[in-house]
Design a protein around this motif. Structure first.
Motif, PDB file in Angstrom:
ATOM      1  N   PRO A  66       5.370  -9.502   2.498  1.00 48.23           N
ATOM      2  CA  PRO A  66       4.596  -8.942   1.397  1.00 48.23           C
ATOM      3  C   PRO A  66       4.328  -7.778   0.277  1.00 48.23           C
ATOM      4  CG  PRO A  66       3.930 -10.091   4.137  1.00 48.23           C
ATOM      5  CD  PRO A  66       4.881  -9.420   3.542  1.00 48.23           C
ATOM      6  N   MET A  67       4.268  -8.412  -0.095  1.00 43.62           N
ATOM      7  CA  MET A  67       4.356  -7.152  -1.920  1.00 43.62           C
ATOM      8  C   MET A  67       3.639  -5.758  -1.863  1.00 43.62           C
ATOM      9  SD  MET A  67       5.384  -8.157  -4.627  1.00 43.62           S
ATOM     10  CE  MET A  67       4.599  -7.390  -5.398  1.00 43.62           C
ATOM     11  N   ILE A  68       2.932  -5.747  -0.832  1.00 45.07           N
ATOM     12  CA  ILE A  68       1.597  -4.194  -0.630  1.00 45.07           C
ATOM     13  C   ILE A  68       3.170  -3.696   0.458  1.00 45.07           C
ATOM     14  CG2 ILE A  68       0.605  -5.355   2.432  1.00 45.07           C
ATOM     15  CD1 ILE A  68      -1.101  -2.665  -0.579  1.00 45.07           C
ATOM     16  N   HIS A  69       3.812  -4.138   1.610  1.00 41.08           N
ATOM     17  CA  HIS A  69       5.845  -3.807   1.473  1.00 41.08           C
ATOM     18  C   HIS A  69       6.386  -3.276   1.176  1.00 41.08           C
ATOM     19  CE1 HIS A  69       2.856  -3.664   5.393  1.00 41.08           C
ATOM     20  NE2 HIS A  69       2.737  -4.809   5.851  1.00 41.08           N
ATOM     21  N   LEU A  70       6.608  -4.438   0.103  1.00 33.84           N
ATOM     22  CA  LEU A  70       7.682  -4.759  -0.335  1.00 33.84           C
ATOM     23  C   LEU A  70       7.723  -3.455  -1.948  1.00 33.84           C
ATOM     24  CD1 LEU A  70      10.611  -5.454  -0.967  1.00 33.84           C
ATOM     25  CD2 LEU A  70       9.355  -6.678  -3.035  1.00 33.84           C
ATOM     26  N   ASP A  71       5.789  -2.894  -2.645  1.00 34.72           N
ATOM     27  CA  ASP A  71       6.414  -2.482  -3.866  1.00 34.72           C
ATOM     28  C   ASP A  71       4.873  -2.224  -4.135  1.00 34.72           C
ATOM     29  OD1 ASP A  71       6.140  -0.866  -6.104  1.00 34.72           O
ATOM     30  OD2 ASP A  71       7.739  -2.058  -7.775  1.00 34.72           O
ATOM     31  N   PRO A  72       3.802  -1.323  -3.347  1.00 29.08           N
ATOM     32  CA  PRO A  72       3.030  -1.284  -3.370  1.00 29.08           C
ATOM     33  C   PRO A  72       1.878  -0.487  -4.786  1.00 29.08           C
ATOM     34  CG  PRO A  72       3.026   0.160  -1.675  1.00 29.08           C
ATOM     35  CD  PRO A  72       4.407  -0.312  -2.051  1.00 29.08           C
ATOM     36  N   ARG A  73       2.845  -0.163  -5.562  1.00 26.18           N
ATOM     37  CA  ARG A  73       2.187   0.461  -6.698  1.00 26.18           C
ATOM     38  C   ARG A  73       2.368  -1.150  -7.617  1.00 26.18           C
ATOM     39  NH1 ARG A  73       4.637   6.917  -7.744  1.00 26.18           N
ATOM     40  NH2 ARG A  73       3.362   7.242  -5.566  1.00 26.18           N
TER      41      ARG A  73
END
Length: 259
Positions: free
Chosen positions: A232-239
């Motif tokens: 999920p995005m929060i783990h892939l690229d949180p920024r």
């Protein structure tokens, strides 16, 4: 809190929204469960990756168990699988769900999911339910089991026209089976702020008094990378901008509904 993410139209981002909101919930310390009722299993693949293959117990096994008497039935928690992400678990899908649907409907097993989630209530703070793109046995089961309904919307004129019949279907299930069910809001997905049509369509929803949630989720190729890597995005690229929009949307729901 049990949320169902539902739209009868395919390709509007149900699985993406389900998994990303659930991942944020888990990251913020809530014991979170994703229930994947879609036979295509997109949420299962997204959260479990290769670990979603050849599982010992899936929702197909759970529903099959309700159809057949067994001397030693599995406990409900045996159908829950831990994801690679702390605090995030999955009740995984299986293609066999499609075959079971007719039998489950004819035997009126429509309340079995609600009963199962009530059994698991002590183990989880938040439940997100992903659904197939149809009003069928599984989506009705989910709406009966849920406290609230999130409706993904992809800024398309066909989606806008379909929205009214969708809302009628939700209200009918609320009246007949689940008096506590609330439409939590419409999640605008794949939004292009510089394009005139998406702005026009979304503004029409707002003008009609429909509960459109903020912020809108931007269209981004990054989400495809997120799917491919099963992160999920929060783990892939949180920024990333889209990650921050998911966090802001999650926080909007928490502020409005407490969890």
């Amino acid at each position: 809190m049990r949320r169902v993410v539902f739209n009868q139209k395919g390709g509007v981002g149900k699985s993406t929204i389900t998994c990303n909101l659930a991942a944020i919930s888990a990251q913020q310390g809530k014991r979170t469960l994703v229930v994947d009722l879609d036979p295509q299993g997109n949420s299962t693949q997204y959260l479990l990756g290769a670990g979603g293959e050849n599982l010992d117990a899936t929702l197909a096994d759970f529903f099959d168990q309700t159809l057949n008497f067994k001397l030693n039935p599995r406990d409900t928690e045996e159908f829950v699988v831990a994801s690679p992400f702390a605090g995030l678990h999955v009740m995984p899908s299986h293609p066999q769900l499609e075959e079971l649907q007719g039998k489950l409907e004819s035997r009126y097993k429509i309340y079995k999911l609600r009963d199962a989630l009530e059994e698991l209530a002590k183990d989880f703070d938040c439940v997100y339910i992903d659904t197939p793109p149809a009003l069928n046995f599984f989506t009705r089961s989910a709406l009966i089991a849920a406290d609230a309904c999130l409706i993904p919307f992809d800024c398309d004129e066909f989606s806008r026209k379909a929205l009214y019949s969708l809302l009628e279907n939700v209200q009918e299930i609320k009246a007949d089976h689940n008096r506590g069910l609330q439409v939590e809001g419409i999640v605008v997905n794949q939004f292009l702020p510089r394009a005139s049509l998406p702005q026009k369509v979304v503004q029409e929803l707002i003008d009609e008094g429909l509960p459109v949630l903020q912020p809108y989720l931007s269209a981004s190729v990054k989400i495809k990378e997120s799917h491919e890597q099963a992160r999920p995005m929060i783990h892939l690229d949180p920024r990333h901008k889209l990650s921050q929009e998911f966090v802001a949307l999650h926080d909007t729901l928490v502020r409005k509904y407490g969890t």
